[in-house]
Motif scaffolding. Structure first.
Motif, mmCIF file in Angstrom:
data_model
loop_
_atom_site.group_PDB
_atom_site.id
_atom_site.type_symbol
_atom_site.label_atom_id
_atom_site.label_comp_id
_atom_site.label_asym_id
_atom_site.label_seq_id
_atom_site.Cartn_x
_atom_site.Cartn_y
_atom_site.Cartn_z
ATOM 1 N N UNK A 194 -3.550 9.005 -9.896
ATOM 2 C CA UNK A 194 -3.205 8.565 -8.559
ATOM 3 C C UNK A 194 -4.120 9.146 -7.502
ATOM 4 N N UNK A 195 -4.351 8.377 -6.439
ATOM 5 C CA UNK A 195 -5.296 8.806 -5.403
ATOM 6 C C UNK A 195 -4.675 9.787 -4.411
ATOM 7 N N UNK A 196 -3.334 9.879 -4.374
ATOM 8 C CA UNK A 196 -2.662 10.802 -3.447
ATOM 9 C C UNK A 196 -1.588 11.579 -4.202
ATOM 10 N N UNK A 197 -1.175 12.703 -3.628
ATOM 11 C CA UNK A 197 -0.092 13.470 -4.235
ATOM 12 C C UNK A 197 1.190 12.637 -4.260
ATOM 13 N N UNK A 198 1.437 11.888 -3.198
ATOM 14 C CA UNK A 198 2.611 11.016 -3.149
ATOM 15 C C UNK A 198 2.615 10.049 -4.323
ATOM 16 N N UNK A 199 1.491 9.384 -4.567
ATOM 17 C CA UNK A 199 1.407 8.427 -5.659
ATOM 18 C C UNK A 199 1.579 9.078 -7.008
ATOM 19 N N UNK A 200 0.971 10.241 -7.213
ATOM 20 C CA UNK A 200 1.075 10.926 -8.505
ATOM 21 C C UNK A 200 2.507 11.369 -8.786
ATOM 22 N N UNK A 201 3.150 11.959 -7.771
ATOM 23 C CA UNK A 201 4.520 12.436 -7.951
ATOM 24 C C UNK A 201 5.476 11.276 -8.195
ATOM 25 N N UNK A 202 5.350 10.218 -7.397
ATOM 26 C CA UNK A 202 6.271 9.091 -7.506
ATOM 27 C C UNK A 202 6.084 8.345 -8.821
ATOM 28 N N UNK A 203 4.839 8.090 -9.194
ATOM 29 C CA UNK A 203 4.574 7.373 -10.445
ATOM 30 C C UNK A 203 5.050 8.177 -11.652
ATOM 31 N N UNK A 204 4.793 9.476 -11.656
ATOM 32 C CA UNK A 204 5.231 10.320 -12.765
ATOM 33 C C UNK A 204 6.743 10.381 -12.873
ATOM 34 N N UNK A 205 7.422 10.516 -11.721
ATOM 35 C CA UNK A 205 8.886 10.605 -11.730
ATOM 36 C C UNK A 205 9.516 9.295 -12.185
ATOM 37 N N UNK A 222 0.825 -1.214 0.000
ATOM 38 C CA UNK A 222 0.000 0.000 0.000
ATOM 39 C C UNK A 222 0.862 1.268 0.000
ATOM 40 N N UNK A 223 0.284 2.353 -0.518
ATOM 41 C CA UNK A 223 1.020 3.616 -0.572
ATOM 42 C C UNK A 223 1.408 4.099 0.822
ATOM 43 N N UNK A 264 -1.804 2.331 -9.082
ATOM 44 C CA UNK A 264 -3.004 2.005 -9.854
ATOM 45 C C UNK A 264 -4.004 1.217 -9.015
ATOM 46 N N UNK A 265 -3.520 0.277 -8.202
ATOM 47 C CA UNK A 265 -4.398 -0.530 -7.352
ATOM 48 C C UNK A 265 -5.111 0.351 -6.332
ATOM 49 N N UNK A 266 -4.405 1.285 -5.722
ATOM 50 C CA UNK A 266 -5.025 2.173 -4.730
ATOM 51 C C UNK A 266 -6.058 3.066 -5.380
ATOM 52 N N UNK A 267 -5.821 3.453 -6.620
ATOM 53 C CA UNK A 267 -6.825 4.276 -7.324
ATOM 54 C C UNK A 267 -8.120 3.482 -7.488
#
Length: 369
Positions: free
Chosen positions: A299-310, A64-65, A361-364
Protein backbone atom coordinates in the motif's frame (compact mmCIF):
# COMPACT_ATOMS: atom_id res chain seq x y z
CA UNK A 1 -11.98 6.63 -26.16
CA UNK A 2 -11.07 3.02 -25.47
CA UNK A 3 -8.26 4.12 -23.16
CA UNK A 4 -10.67 6.40 -21.26
CA UNK A 5 -13.17 3.56 -20.82
CA UNK A 6 -10.40 1.18 -19.78
CA UNK A 7 -9.02 3.59 -17.18
CA UNK A 8 -12.50 4.39 -15.87
CA UNK A 9 -14.13 0.96 -15.71
CA UNK A 10 -11.49 -1.77 -15.95
CA UNK A 11 -8.21 -0.50 -14.53
CA UNK A 12 -9.40 -0.14 -10.90
CA UNK A 13 -10.46 -3.82 -10.80
CA UNK A 14 -7.73 -6.14 -9.57
CA UNK A 15 -7.91 -9.18 -11.92
CA UNK A 16 -6.67 -11.72 -9.37
CA UNK A 17 -9.18 -10.73 -6.73
CA UNK A 18 -11.96 -10.68 -9.32
CA UNK A 19 -11.11 -14.19 -10.59
CA UNK A 20 -11.08 -15.65 -7.07
CA UNK A 21 -14.35 -13.90 -6.19
CA UNK A 22 -16.09 -15.14 -9.37
CA UNK A 23 -14.90 -18.72 -8.73
CA UNK A 24 -16.27 -18.52 -5.18
CA UNK A 25 -19.55 -17.18 -6.52
CA UNK A 26 -19.87 -20.08 -9.01
CA UNK A 27 -19.08 -22.59 -6.28
CA UNK A 28 -21.52 -20.97 -3.85
CA UNK A 29 -24.31 -21.02 -6.47
CA UNK A 30 -23.79 -24.74 -7.03
CA UNK A 31 -23.95 -25.62 -3.34
CA UNK A 32 -26.86 -23.22 -2.64
CA UNK A 33 -28.94 -24.88 -5.37
CA UNK A 34 -28.54 -28.19 -3.56
CA UNK A 35 -28.87 -26.80 -0.03
CA UNK A 36 -32.13 -25.03 -0.90
CA UNK A 37 -33.65 -28.21 -2.41
CA UNK A 38 -33.24 -26.79 -5.91
CA UNK A 39 -35.13 -23.60 -5.09
CA UNK A 40 -34.63 -21.30 -8.09
CA UNK A 41 -36.06 -18.40 -6.08
CA UNK A 42 -33.12 -18.46 -3.68
CA UNK A 43 -30.70 -18.86 -6.57
CA UNK A 44 -32.19 -15.86 -8.36
CA UNK A 45 -31.91 -13.87 -5.12
CA UNK A 46 -28.25 -14.91 -4.95
CA UNK A 47 -27.66 -13.56 -8.48
CA UNK A 48 -29.40 -10.31 -7.51
CA UNK A 49 -27.29 -9.96 -4.35
CA UNK A 50 -24.16 -10.63 -6.36
CA UNK A 51 -25.09 -8.04 -8.98
CA UNK A 52 -25.63 -5.37 -6.31
CA UNK A 53 -22.44 -6.45 -4.51
CA UNK A 54 -20.37 -6.18 -7.71
CA UNK A 55 -21.69 -2.65 -8.26
CA UNK A 56 -20.67 -1.76 -4.69
CA UNK A 57 -17.26 -3.35 -5.29
CA UNK A 58 -16.75 -1.25 -8.43
CA UNK A 59 -17.76 1.97 -6.63
CA UNK A 60 -15.37 1.29 -3.75
CA UNK A 61 -12.56 0.29 -6.12
CA UNK A 62 -12.90 3.67 -7.87
CA UNK A 63 -12.88 5.61 -4.60
CA UNK A 64 -9.47 7.22 -3.89
CA UNK A 65 -7.88 6.61 -0.48
CA UNK A 66 -8.17 10.32 0.30
CA UNK A 67 -11.95 10.06 0.00
CA UNK A 68 -12.01 6.91 2.14
CA UNK A 69 -9.97 8.74 4.80
CA UNK A 70 -12.42 11.65 4.80
CA UNK A 71 -15.34 9.22 5.17
CA UNK A 72 -13.79 7.21 8.02
CA UNK A 73 -14.81 9.49 10.92
CA UNK A 74 -18.37 10.23 9.63
CA UNK A 75 -19.07 6.52 8.99
CA UNK A 76 -17.82 5.59 12.46
CA UNK A 77 -19.88 8.32 14.16
CA UNK A 78 -23.03 7.46 12.18
CA UNK A 79 -22.52 3.80 13.07
CA UNK A 80 -22.21 4.57 16.80
CA UNK A 81 -25.29 6.83 16.71
CA UNK A 82 -27.30 4.11 14.94
CA UNK A 83 -26.17 1.53 17.51
CA UNK A 84 -27.33 3.87 20.30
CA UNK A 85 -30.68 4.22 18.50
CA UNK A 86 -30.94 0.43 18.35
CA UNK A 87 -30.36 0.24 22.11
CA UNK A 88 -33.05 2.88 22.74
CA UNK A 89 -35.81 1.92 20.32
CA UNK A 90 -34.62 -0.84 18.01
CA UNK A 91 -36.79 -3.71 16.77
CA UNK A 92 -36.78 -6.90 18.87
CA UNK A 93 -36.74 -10.31 17.22
CA UNK A 94 -36.04 -13.68 18.87
CA UNK A 95 -35.10 -11.94 22.10
CA UNK A 96 -32.47 -9.68 20.50
CA UNK A 97 -32.62 -5.95 19.75
CA UNK A 98 -30.37 -5.69 16.70
CA UNK A 99 -32.43 -3.95 14.02
CA UNK A 100 -33.59 -0.41 13.34
CA UNK A 101 -36.61 0.50 11.26
CA UNK A 102 -36.06 3.75 9.33
CA UNK A 103 -38.52 3.02 6.55
CA UNK A 104 -36.47 -0.07 5.80
CA UNK A 105 -35.08 -2.43 8.42
CA UNK A 106 -31.30 -2.18 8.81
CA UNK A 107 -28.73 -3.81 11.09
CA UNK A 108 -26.27 -1.03 12.08
CA UNK A 109 -23.67 -3.50 13.36
CA UNK A 110 -23.00 -4.36 9.68
CA UNK A 111 -21.88 -0.76 9.07
CA UNK A 112 -19.29 -1.06 11.86
CA UNK A 113 -17.63 -3.99 10.09
CA UNK A 114 -16.18 -1.36 7.76
CA UNK A 115 -16.55 1.72 9.94
CA UNK A 116 -14.36 0.59 12.84
CA UNK A 117 -11.28 -0.54 10.86
CA UNK A 118 -11.57 2.56 8.64
CA UNK A 119 -11.69 4.80 11.72
CA UNK A 120 -8.70 3.18 13.41
CA UNK A 121 -6.66 3.12 10.19
CA UNK A 122 -7.39 6.83 9.69
CA UNK A 123 -6.49 7.59 13.32
CA UNK A 124 -3.11 5.83 13.17
CA UNK A 125 -2.38 7.39 9.77
CA UNK A 126 -3.13 10.84 11.21
CA UNK A 127 -0.61 10.31 14.03
CA UNK A 128 1.88 8.24 12.02
CA UNK A 129 4.88 10.39 12.91
CA UNK A 130 4.24 10.44 16.68
CA UNK A 131 2.68 7.06 17.48
CA UNK A 132 3.03 5.97 21.10
CA UNK A 133 1.17 3.92 23.71
CA UNK A 134 -1.39 6.70 24.31
CA UNK A 135 -2.63 6.38 20.74
CA UNK A 136 -3.17 2.65 21.21
CA UNK A 137 -5.14 3.42 24.39
CA UNK A 138 -7.40 5.82 22.48
CA UNK A 139 -7.78 3.21 19.73
CA UNK A 140 -8.86 0.67 22.34
CA UNK A 141 -11.54 3.07 23.58
CA UNK A 142 -12.75 3.62 20.00
CA UNK A 143 -12.99 -0.18 19.67
CA UNK A 144 -14.75 -0.81 22.99
CA UNK A 145 -17.58 1.69 22.36
CA UNK A 146 -19.22 -0.11 19.39
CA UNK A 147 -18.28 -3.52 20.78
CA UNK A 148 -20.08 -2.78 24.05
CA UNK A 149 -23.18 -1.51 22.23
CA UNK A 150 -23.31 -4.65 20.07
CA UNK A 151 -22.81 -6.93 23.09
CA UNK A 152 -25.78 -5.18 24.68
CA UNK A 153 -28.10 -6.26 21.84
CA UNK A 154 -26.94 -9.11 22.51
CA UNK A 155 -24.81 -10.25 19.55
CA UNK A 156 -21.64 -11.88 20.85
CA UNK A 157 -20.55 -13.24 17.45
CA UNK A 158 -20.69 -9.91 15.61
CA UNK A 159 -19.11 -8.09 18.58
CA UNK A 160 -16.13 -10.45 18.58
CA UNK A 161 -15.71 -10.22 14.80
CA UNK A 162 -15.79 -6.42 14.85
CA UNK A 163 -13.37 -6.41 17.79
CA UNK A 164 -11.03 -8.66 15.81
CA UNK A 165 -11.03 -6.21 12.88
CA UNK A 166 -10.02 -3.41 15.25
CA UNK A 167 -7.34 -5.58 16.83
CA UNK A 168 -5.85 -6.35 13.41
CA UNK A 169 -5.51 -2.63 12.67
CA UNK A 170 -3.69 -2.11 15.98
CA UNK A 171 -1.51 -5.16 15.34
CA UNK A 172 -0.38 -3.89 11.93
CA UNK A 173 0.12 -0.41 13.43
CA UNK A 174 2.76 -1.86 15.75
CA UNK A 175 0.99 -3.08 18.87
CA UNK A 176 3.62 -4.45 21.25
CA UNK A 177 4.10 -8.22 21.29
CA UNK A 178 4.50 -7.99 25.06
CA UNK A 179 1.04 -6.45 25.33
CA UNK A 180 -0.40 -9.06 22.97
CA UNK A 181 1.14 -11.83 25.08
CA UNK A 182 -0.23 -10.26 28.25
CA UNK A 183 -3.71 -10.03 26.72
CA UNK A 184 -3.57 -13.69 25.64
CA UNK A 185 -2.47 -14.82 29.11
CA UNK A 186 -5.12 -12.66 30.77
CA UNK A 187 -7.79 -14.02 28.44
CA UNK A 188 -6.70 -17.60 29.08
CA UNK A 189 -6.67 -17.02 32.83
CA UNK A 190 -10.10 -15.40 32.73
CA UNK A 191 -11.51 -18.28 30.67
CA UNK A 192 -10.12 -20.80 33.19
CA UNK A 193 -11.55 -18.92 36.18
CA UNK A 194 -14.94 -18.49 34.51
CA UNK A 195 -15.25 -22.18 33.61
CA UNK A 196 -13.64 -23.55 36.80
CA UNK A 197 -15.77 -21.45 39.16
CA UNK A 198 -18.98 -21.61 37.09
CA UNK A 199 -19.02 -17.83 36.62
CA UNK A 200 -20.15 -17.90 32.98
CA UNK A 201 -23.76 -17.08 33.80
CA UNK A 202 -22.66 -13.88 35.59
CA UNK A 203 -20.70 -12.61 32.55
CA UNK A 204 -22.60 -13.92 29.51
CA UNK A 205 -26.24 -14.58 28.74
CA UNK A 206 -27.57 -18.01 29.66
CA UNK A 207 -27.88 -19.14 26.02
CA UNK A 208 -24.29 -18.00 25.32
CA UNK A 209 -23.02 -20.08 28.24
CA UNK A 210 -25.06 -22.99 26.88
CA UNK A 211 -23.33 -22.66 23.51
CA UNK A 212 -19.89 -22.92 25.12
CA UNK A 213 -20.95 -25.94 27.19
CA UNK A 214 -22.47 -27.56 24.09
CA UNK A 215 -19.27 -27.10 22.11
CA UNK A 216 -17.35 -28.95 24.85
CA UNK A 217 -19.91 -31.77 25.00
CA UNK A 218 -22.66 -31.64 22.35
CA UNK A 219 -24.01 -35.05 23.42
CA UNK A 220 -25.29 -33.63 26.71
CA UNK A 221 -28.30 -32.33 24.74
CA UNK A 222 -28.26 -34.11 21.36
CA UNK A 223 -31.80 -33.12 20.36
CA UNK A 224 -31.59 -29.56 21.67
CA UNK A 225 -28.57 -27.29 22.02
CA UNK A 226 -26.17 -29.90 20.63
CA UNK A 227 -28.24 -30.76 17.56
CA UNK A 228 -26.62 -28.24 15.19
CA UNK A 229 -23.06 -29.30 15.96
CA UNK A 230 -23.85 -33.04 15.87
CA UNK A 231 -25.60 -32.88 12.50
CA UNK A 232 -22.88 -30.66 11.05
CA UNK A 233 -20.09 -33.02 12.05
CA UNK A 234 -22.06 -36.07 10.84
CA UNK A 235 -22.58 -34.44 7.43
CA UNK A 236 -18.92 -33.44 7.01
CA UNK A 237 -17.68 -36.84 8.20
CA UNK A 238 -20.05 -38.80 5.99
CA UNK A 239 -18.75 -36.96 2.92
CA UNK A 240 -15.52 -38.96 3.04
CA UNK A 241 -12.68 -38.21 0.60
CA UNK A 242 -14.78 -37.27 -2.44
CA UNK A 243 -18.30 -36.70 -1.11
CA UNK A 244 -21.66 -38.25 -1.90
CA UNK A 245 -22.08 -36.21 -5.05
CA UNK A 246 -23.94 -33.03 -5.93
CA UNK A 247 -27.63 -33.19 -4.91
CA UNK A 248 -27.02 -36.55 -3.20
CA UNK A 249 -26.38 -35.44 0.38
CA UNK A 250 -28.65 -37.50 2.65
CA UNK A 251 -28.20 -35.31 5.74
CA UNK A 252 -29.04 -32.32 3.57
CA UNK A 253 -32.05 -33.58 1.65
CA UNK A 254 -33.58 -35.47 4.56
CA UNK A 255 -33.61 -32.14 6.45
CA UNK A 256 -31.23 -33.13 9.24
CA UNK A 257 -28.94 -30.12 8.75
CA UNK A 258 -30.42 -26.91 10.26
CA UNK A 259 -29.87 -23.49 8.63
CA UNK A 260 -28.34 -25.31 5.68
CA UNK A 261 -28.47 -22.35 3.26
CA UNK A 262 -26.87 -19.90 5.71
CA UNK A 263 -24.77 -20.70 8.78
CA UNK A 264 -24.40 -24.44 8.10
CA UNK A 265 -23.92 -24.44 4.33
CA UNK A 266 -20.35 -25.68 4.88
CA UNK A 267 -21.84 -28.95 6.21
CA UNK A 268 -23.80 -29.34 2.96
CA UNK A 269 -20.68 -28.66 0.92
CA UNK A 270 -18.58 -31.10 2.96
CA UNK A 271 -21.17 -33.87 2.64
CA UNK A 272 -21.61 -33.58 -1.12
CA UNK A 273 -18.04 -32.77 -2.20
CA UNK A 274 -16.03 -34.39 0.59
CA UNK A 275 -12.48 -33.65 1.64
CA UNK A 276 -11.43 -32.89 -1.94
CA UNK A 277 -14.10 -30.21 -2.25
CA UNK A 278 -13.18 -28.73 1.13
CA UNK A 279 -9.55 -28.47 0.00
CA UNK A 280 -10.61 -26.60 -3.16
CA UNK A 281 -12.70 -24.19 -1.06
CA UNK A 282 -9.84 -23.65 1.37
CA UNK A 283 -7.42 -23.00 -1.49
CA UNK A 284 -9.75 -20.37 -2.93
CA UNK A 285 -10.00 -18.68 0.46
CA UNK A 286 -6.23 -18.84 0.95
CA UNK A 287 -5.58 -17.32 -2.48
CA UNK A 288 -7.98 -14.48 -1.71
CA UNK A 289 -6.32 -13.90 1.65
CA UNK A 290 -2.83 -14.14 0.16
CA UNK A 291 -3.70 -11.60 -2.54
CA UNK A 292 -5.21 -9.29 0.07
CA UNK A 293 -2.10 -9.41 2.25
CA UNK A 294 0.10 -8.80 -0.79
CA UNK A 295 -1.94 -5.68 -1.61
CA UNK A 296 -1.72 -4.57 2.03
CA UNK A 297 2.05 -4.96 2.14
CA UNK A 298 2.47 -2.75 -0.93
CA UNK A 299 0.00 0.00 0.00
CA UNK A 300 1.10 3.55 -0.78
CA UNK A 301 -0.06 4.97 2.60
CA UNK A 302 -0.19 3.76 6.19
CA UNK A 303 -3.98 4.11 6.03
CA UNK A 304 -4.17 1.80 3.01
CA UNK A 305 -1.79 -0.78 4.48
CA UNK A 306 -3.58 -0.92 7.83
CA UNK A 307 -7.07 -1.03 6.33
CA UNK A 308 -6.26 -3.61 3.65
CA UNK A 309 -4.46 -5.87 6.13
CA UNK A 310 -7.26 -5.65 8.70
CA UNK A 311 -10.04 -6.33 6.16
CA UNK A 312 -8.15 -9.31 4.77
CA UNK A 313 -7.59 -10.92 8.18
CA UNK A 314 -11.20 -10.16 9.16
CA UNK A 315 -12.30 -12.15 6.09
CA UNK A 316 -10.04 -14.99 7.30
CA UNK A 317 -11.66 -14.77 10.74
CA UNK A 318 -15.16 -15.07 9.25
CA UNK A 319 -14.21 -18.20 7.33
CA UNK A 320 -12.34 -19.75 10.27
CA UNK A 321 -15.16 -19.10 12.74
CA UNK A 322 -17.85 -20.54 10.46
CA UNK A 323 -15.89 -23.65 9.57
CA UNK A 324 -14.89 -24.06 13.21
CA UNK A 325 -18.45 -23.87 14.54
CA UNK A 326 -19.82 -26.25 11.87
CA UNK A 327 -16.99 -28.69 12.63
CA UNK A 328 -17.62 -28.51 16.38
CA UNK A 329 -14.35 -26.87 17.47
CA UNK A 330 -15.95 -23.46 18.16
CA UNK A 331 -19.30 -22.43 19.70
CA UNK A 332 -22.23 -21.79 17.35
CA UNK A 333 -22.31 -17.99 17.01
CA UNK A 334 -24.35 -17.43 13.86
CA UNK A 335 -21.57 -16.36 11.47
CA UNK A 336 -22.21 -17.10 7.76
CA UNK A 337 -19.60 -18.68 5.50
CA UNK A 338 -18.25 -15.62 3.66
CA UNK A 339 -19.43 -15.26 0.04
CA UNK A 340 -20.93 -18.78 0.09
CA UNK A 341 -23.87 -18.57 2.51
CA UNK A 342 -27.20 -17.20 1.30
CA UNK A 343 -27.79 -13.57 2.25
CA UNK A 344 -27.40 -10.11 0.79
CA UNK A 345 -26.17 -7.84 3.60
CA UNK A 346 -23.11 -9.92 4.39
CA UNK A 347 -22.17 -10.27 0.71
CA UNK A 348 -22.48 -6.54 0.04
CA UNK A 349 -20.34 -5.62 3.07
CA UNK A 350 -17.68 -8.17 2.09
CA UNK A 351 -17.58 -7.03 -1.53
CA UNK A 352 -17.28 -3.43 -0.33
CA UNK A 353 -14.23 -4.56 1.65
CA UNK A 354 -12.69 -6.17 -1.44
CA UNK A 355 -13.46 -2.98 -3.36
CA UNK A 356 -11.40 -1.09 -0.78
CA UNK A 357 -8.55 -3.57 -1.34
CA UNK A 358 -8.75 -2.83 -5.07
CA UNK A 359 -8.66 0.90 -4.32
CA UNK A 360 -5.47 0.42 -2.30
CA UNK A 361 -3.96 -1.62 -5.14
CA UNK A 362 -4.98 1.00 -7.73
CA UNK A 363 -3.35 3.82 -5.74
CA UNK A 364 -0.16 1.79 -5.46
CA UNK A 365 -0.05 1.50 -9.27
CA UNK A 366 -0.63 5.23 -9.66
CA UNK A 367 2.19 5.96 -7.22
CA UNK A 368 4.55 3.70 -9.21
CA UNK A 369 3.61 5.41 -12.47
Amino acid sequence: MIKVLWDRFVRPIDPWLLVFLVLLFILSSIVLYSASNQDMGKLNDKFTFMGVALCVLWVMANMPQQVLMRLALPIYLVGVVLLICVALFGSVSHGARRWLNIGVTIQPSELMKLGLPMMLAWYFHHYEATLNWKHFLVAMILLVIPMGLILKQPDLGTALLIASSGFYVMFFAGLSWYLIGALVLAGGGLAYVVTHWNLCIHILREYQCQRVATMLDPMQDPLGAGYHIIQGTIAIGSGGPFGKGWLNGTQTHLDFIPERTTDFIFAVFGEEFGLAGNIVLLLLYLMLIGRGLHIASNGSTLFGRLLAGALTLTFFTYAFVNMGMVSGILPVVGVPLPLVSYGGTSMVSLMAAFGILMSVQKDRKLMKN
